[in-house]
Scaffold this motif. Structure first.
Motif, PDB file in Angstrom:
ATOM      1  N   ASP A  28       0.842  -1.185   0.000  1.00  0.00           N
ATOM      2  CA  ASP A  28       0.000   0.000   0.000  1.00  0.00           C
ATOM      3  C   ASP A  28       0.885   1.246   0.000  1.00  0.00           C
ATOM      4  O   ASP A  28       1.694   1.425   0.912  1.00  0.00           O
ATOM      5  N   PRO A  29       0.783   2.107  -1.015  1.00  0.00           N
ATOM      6  CA  PRO A  29       1.658   3.292  -1.071  1.00  0.00           C
ATOM      7  C   PRO A  29       1.448   4.252   0.081  1.00  0.00           C
ATOM      8  O   PRO A  29       2.282   5.112   0.342  1.00  0.00           O
ATOM      9  N   ARG A  30       0.330   4.120   0.794  1.00  0.00           N
ATOM     10  CA  ARG A  30       0.097   4.968   1.957  1.00  0.00           C
ATOM     11  C   ARG A  30       0.913   4.509   3.159  1.00  0.00           C
ATOM     12  O   ARG A  30       1.157   5.281   4.087  1.00  0.00           O
ATOM     13  N   LEU A  31       1.332   3.236   3.119  1.00  0.00           N
ATOM     14  CA  LEU A  31       2.096   2.668   4.226  1.00  0.00           C
ATOM     15  C   LEU A  31       3.559   2.439   3.879  1.00  0.00           C
ATOM     16  O   LEU A  31       4.394   2.285   4.769  1.00  0.00           O
ATOM     17  N   HIS A  32       3.870   2.395   2.593  1.00  0.00           N
ATOM     18  CA  HIS A  32       5.231   2.076   2.131  1.00  0.00           C
ATOM     19  C   HIS A  32       5.658   3.088   1.076  1.00  0.00           C
ATOM     20  O   HIS A  32       4.922   3.340   0.124  1.00  0.00           O
ATOM     21  N   SER A  33       6.834   3.612   1.241  1.00  0.00           N
ATOM     22  CA  SER A  33       7.353   4.585   0.265  1.00  0.00           C
ATOM     23  C   SER A  33       8.438   3.989  -0.622  1.00  0.00           C
ATOM     24  O   SER A  33       8.856   4.612  -1.595  1.00  0.00           O
ATOM     25  N   GLY A  34       8.906   2.784  -0.292  1.00  0.00           N
ATOM     26  CA  GLY A  34       9.959   2.148  -1.084  1.00  0.00           C
ATOM     27  C   GLY A  34       9.390   1.265  -2.173  1.00  0.00           C
ATOM     28  O   GLY A  34       8.217   1.351  -2.539  1.00  0.00           O
ATOM     29  N   GLY A  35      10.237   0.384  -2.697  1.00  0.00           N
ATOM     30  CA  GLY A  35       9.810  -0.516  -3.763  1.00  0.00           C
ATOM     31  C   GLY A  35       9.416   0.258  -5.006  1.00  0.00           C
ATOM     32  O   GLY A  35      10.063   1.233  -5.382  1.00  0.00           O
ATOM     33  N   ILE A  36       8.338  -0.140  -5.634  1.00  0.00           N
ATOM     34  CA  ILE A  36       7.930   0.524  -6.880  1.00  0.00           C
ATOM     35  C   ILE A  36       7.434   1.942  -6.631  1.00  0.00           C
ATOM     36  O   ILE A  36       7.350   2.737  -7.574  1.00  0.00           O
ATOM     37  N   TRP A  37       7.108   2.269  -5.361  1.00  0.00           N
ATOM     38  CA  TRP A  37       6.550   3.600  -5.084  1.00  0.00           C
ATOM     39  C   TRP A  37       7.624   4.672  -4.997  1.00  0.00           C
ATOM     40  O   TRP A  37       7.306   5.856  -4.994  1.00  0.00           O
ATOM     41  N   SER A  38       8.872   4.264  -4.941  1.00  0.00           N
ATOM     42  CA  SER A  38       9.961   5.242  -4.964  1.00  0.00           C
ATOM     43  C   SER A  38      10.151   5.730  -6.397  1.00  0.00           C
ATOM     44  O   SER A  38      10.504   4.961  -7.293  1.00  0.00           O
ATOM     45  N   GLY A  39       9.898   6.992  -6.633  1.00  0.00           N
ATOM     46  CA  GLY A  39      10.006   7.538  -7.984  1.00  0.00           C
ATOM     47  C   GLY A  39       8.783   7.304  -8.847  1.00  0.00           C
ATOM     48  O   GLY A  39       8.810   7.576 -10.050  1.00  0.00           O
ATOM     49  N   PHE A  40       7.700   6.798  -8.264  1.00  0.00           N
ATOM     50  CA  PHE A  40       6.479   6.552  -9.029  1.00  0.00           C
ATOM     51  C   PHE A  40       5.869   7.882  -9.471  1.00  0.00           C
ATOM     52  O   PHE A  40       5.934   8.883  -8.759  1.00  0.00           O
ATOM     53  N   ASN A  41       5.264   7.897 -10.646  1.00  0.00           N
ATOM     54  CA  ASN A  41       4.645   9.106 -11.180  1.00  0.00           C
ATOM     55  C   ASN A  41       3.617   9.658 -10.180  1.00  0.00           C
ATOM     56  O   ASN A  41       2.629   8.979  -9.868  1.00  0.00           O
ATOM     57  N   PRO A  42       3.806  10.883  -9.654  1.00  0.00           N
ATOM     58  CA  PRO A  42       2.898  11.408  -8.621  1.00  0.00           C
ATOM     59  C   PRO A  42       1.447  11.499  -9.083  1.00  0.00           C
ATOM     60  O   PRO A  42       0.522  11.246  -8.302  1.00  0.00           O
ATOM     61  N   GLU A  43       1.221  11.871 -10.332  1.00  0.00           N
ATOM     62  CA  GLU A  43      -0.149  12.000 -10.841  1.00  0.00           C
ATOM     63  C   GLU A  43      -0.856  10.651 -10.852  1.00  0.00           C
ATOM     64  O   GLU A  43      -2.034  10.538 -10.484  1.00  0.00           O
ATOM     65  N   LEU A  44      -0.118   9.604 -11.260  1.00  0.00           N
ATOM     66  CA  LEU A  44      -0.718   8.275 -11.311  1.00  0.00           C
ATOM     67  C   LEU A  44      -0.873   7.698  -9.915  1.00  0.00           C
ATOM     68  O   LEU A  44      -1.847   6.979  -9.633  1.00  0.00           O
ATOM     69  N   ARG A  45       0.067   8.003  -9.045  1.00  0.00           N
ATOM     70  CA  ARG A  45      -0.064   7.570  -7.650  1.00  0.00           C
ATOM     71  C   ARG A  45      -1.313   8.195  -7.029  1.00  0.00           C
ATOM     72  O   ARG A  45      -2.034   7.543  -6.257  1.00  0.00           O
ATOM     73  N   ALA A  46      -1.588   9.440  -7.367  1.00  0.00           N
ATOM     74  CA  ALA A  46      -2.769  10.125  -6.838  1.00  0.00           C
ATOM     75  C   ALA A  46      -4.056   9.436  -7.297  1.00  0.00           C
ATOM     76  O   ALA A  46      -5.051   9.412  -6.554  1.00  0.00           O
ATOM     77  N   ILE A  47      -4.056   8.881  -8.519  1.00  0.00           N
ATOM     78  CA  ILE A  47      -5.234   8.140  -8.984  1.00  0.00           C
ATOM     79  C   ILE A  47      -5.483   6.934  -8.089  1.00  0.00           C
ATOM     80  O   ILE A  47      -6.608   6.688  -7.641  1.00  0.00           O
ATOM     81  N   LEU A  48      -4.419   6.188  -7.798  1.00  0.00           N
ATOM     82  CA  LEU A  48      -4.573   5.020  -6.942  1.00  0.00           C
ATOM     83  C   LEU A  48      -5.009   5.425  -5.532  1.00  0.00           C
ATOM     84  O   LEU A  48      -5.875   4.773  -4.931  1.00  0.00           O
ATOM     85  N   LEU A  49      -4.430   6.502  -5.002  1.00  0.00           N
ATOM     86  CA  LEU A  49      -4.803   6.945  -3.661  1.00  0.00           C
ATOM     87  C   LEU A  49      -6.283   7.344  -3.618  1.00  0.00           C
ATOM     88  O   LEU A  49      -6.974   7.094  -2.618  1.00  0.00           O
ATOM     89  N   ARG A  50      -6.756   7.967  -4.677  1.00  0.00           N
ATOM     90  CA  ARG A  50      -8.174   8.330  -4.714  1.00  0.00           C
ATOM     91  C   ARG A  50      -9.041   7.071  -4.745  1.00  0.00           C
ATOM     92  O   ARG A  50     -10.083   7.009  -4.088  1.00  0.00           O
TER      93      ARG A  50
END
Length: 445
Positions: free
Chosen positions: A275-297
């Motif tokens: 879950d990117p809300r709980l983990h900042s490493g792995g694939i979420w490091s450098g992940f496109n912020p706009e696309l990450r925001a879609i998943l968070l929504r």
């Protein structure tokens, strides 16, 4: 003359009495092919990948041996394992190891067919890097020995006629992946025992994603993608999975998938890559912020729906439906930026049995726990602007904190205590009069 004629007639009579000749058919070869495939599947690779901690030692040992030309007490397997180290990303361009790389190129050209030559093909495939000098040199050397490669590599060379043309090979492999229903199994079947590790497959993935991306809103393309990323018979892809998840989310930039599909995709993503809300490493490091925001929504909407559906099913109160509709309306209006659920023990069991049905969700990490009041109360924690808003089921009041308040509950914690939140709150409101409660929330957020 008469005797000769009599002999010929007797011979024809004898031949006529012989049983007819029968052409023997070869037995079916399917069992033989299955046996060969089984052997290759059990012992798929002649290359033993050494541990990272041993690689420098192997590379230095080969450097000494090539300088002194000393080959006592060394096996072909060790020479191939050392090649893994010499051609890995950390060492493939090191100037001091140039003599070792030259040695391997020379040996490819002069060795007898067998384990070493076959092993070096594995080194080429696994270390493949577009545009790299070592890839170009290995391709040239191995192309000259193509006809001497062992039978276990026959499927690979047939599937990829351009295998030893570094500019062509990734595109050809990408097409193989696209043509297959299950790219991971297909690559294994043609002689790539660990597809996710292969440098050639990693290079092919870029083209694979580019060609698949326009179709990812459709079920078939998504299945094809997940069969590669999270194969049933292999590990989940980690290194290089970020662009693939970005491609998946990109399909929904301009539209929102139906609720069931949105929930399914969100659960698949966080089950595989956290879950990117709980983990900042792995694939979420450098992940496109706009696309990450879609998943968070998606996750915010999903958590709110989980909470609302649980309360709807377990709380018989005429005051709940307007509360539910109010929170969901605020979300649709874009006011609720983040949300997190802390289920009490009773609601947690209900959620496990009725809300989360795909078998992928780890309840211990997917939601928080509310521990006070015997687990009978569940909480919905939301961020609205610079406020943290906490609502609860049953008669629990709504509490509002400034996000700068040290006593404000943090989102995405694994445990909460609803009584502690209540005691820390200086701004709260009961739901006894829904219209006044709604006005109070809007005035204070």
């Amino acid at each position: 003359m008469t005797d000769a004629r009599t002999q010929r007639q007797g011979l024809r009579s004898l031949v006529g009495r012989l049983p007819p000749l029968r052409r023997r058919a070869l037995p079916p070869l399917d069992q033989l092919r299955r046996s060969v495939d089984g052997i290759i599947a059990r012992w798929p690779d002649a290359v033993r990948r050494p541990d990272d901690r041993d690689r420098e030692k192997l590379a230095r040992d080969m450097l000494i041996r090539t300088r002194t030309w000393s080959w006592q007490d060394i096996t072909t397997q060790r020479v191939i394992s050392a090649a893994v180290a010499v051609f890995d990303p950390e060492r493939r361009e090191r100037p001091d190891l140039a003599p070792v790389r030259d040695f391997y190129m020379s040996e490819i050209g002069t060795c007898e067919p067998g384990a070493f030559l076959d092993g070096m093909l594995g080194i080429y495939v696994d270390s493949f890097t577009p545009g790299a000098e070592h890839t170009r040199r290995l391709a040239i050397a191995l192309a000259r020995r193509k006809t001497d490669l062992g039978g276990r590599h026959l499927k690979l060379t047939r599937a990829l006629p351009g295998l030893f043309h570094p500019r062509e090979a990734p595109g050809q492999l990408a097409q193989v992946m696209l043509d297959a229903d299950d790219a991971y199994d297909e690559l294994k079947s043609i002689g790539m025992p660990t597809p996710h590790v292969s440098g050639l497959a990693q290079a092919a993935q870029k083209t694979f994603l580019e060609r698949l991306a326009p179709e990812l809103a459709g079920a078939d393309a998504r299945t094809k993608l997940f069969n590669w990323l999270t194969p049933e018979n292999g590990p989940t892809l980690q290194n290089g999975a970020g662009p693939a998840v970005e491609a998946l989310l990109s399909a929904w930039r301009e539209r929102t998938p139906p609720d069931d599909l949105r929930n399914e995709l969100a659960e698949q993503i966080i089950a595989a890559w956290n879950d990117p809300r709980l983990h900042s490493g792995g694939i979420w490091s450098g992940f496109n912020p706009e696309l990450r925001a879609i998943l968070l929504r998606w996750l915010t909407h999903q958590d709110m729906k989980f909470f609302c559906n649980m309360v709807t099913a377990t709380q018989d109160s005429h005051m709940w439906p307007p509360r539910r509709d109010f929170w969901l309306e605020l979300f649709e209006d874009g006011m609720i930026e983040e949300a997190w659920v802390a289920f009490g023990s009773q609601a947690r069991e209900y959620a496990r049995n009725h809300l989360v049905r795909n078998g992928m969700t780890d309840m211990d990490r997917r939601f928080g726990r509310q521990l006070d009041r015997g687990g009978g109360t569940s909480l919905l924690i939301m961020r609205i602007g610079n406020k943290i808003v906490v609502d609860g089921c049953h008669s629990y009041k709504t509490h509002i904190f400034r996000d700068s308040d040290s006593k404000a509950p943090e989102l995405y914690k694994l445990t909460y205590h609803c009584d502690s939140i209540m005691r820390a709150s200086t701004k709260s409101k009961s739901h006894s009069a829904i219209r006044h409660w709604q006005q109070w929330v809007l005035q204070n957020v």
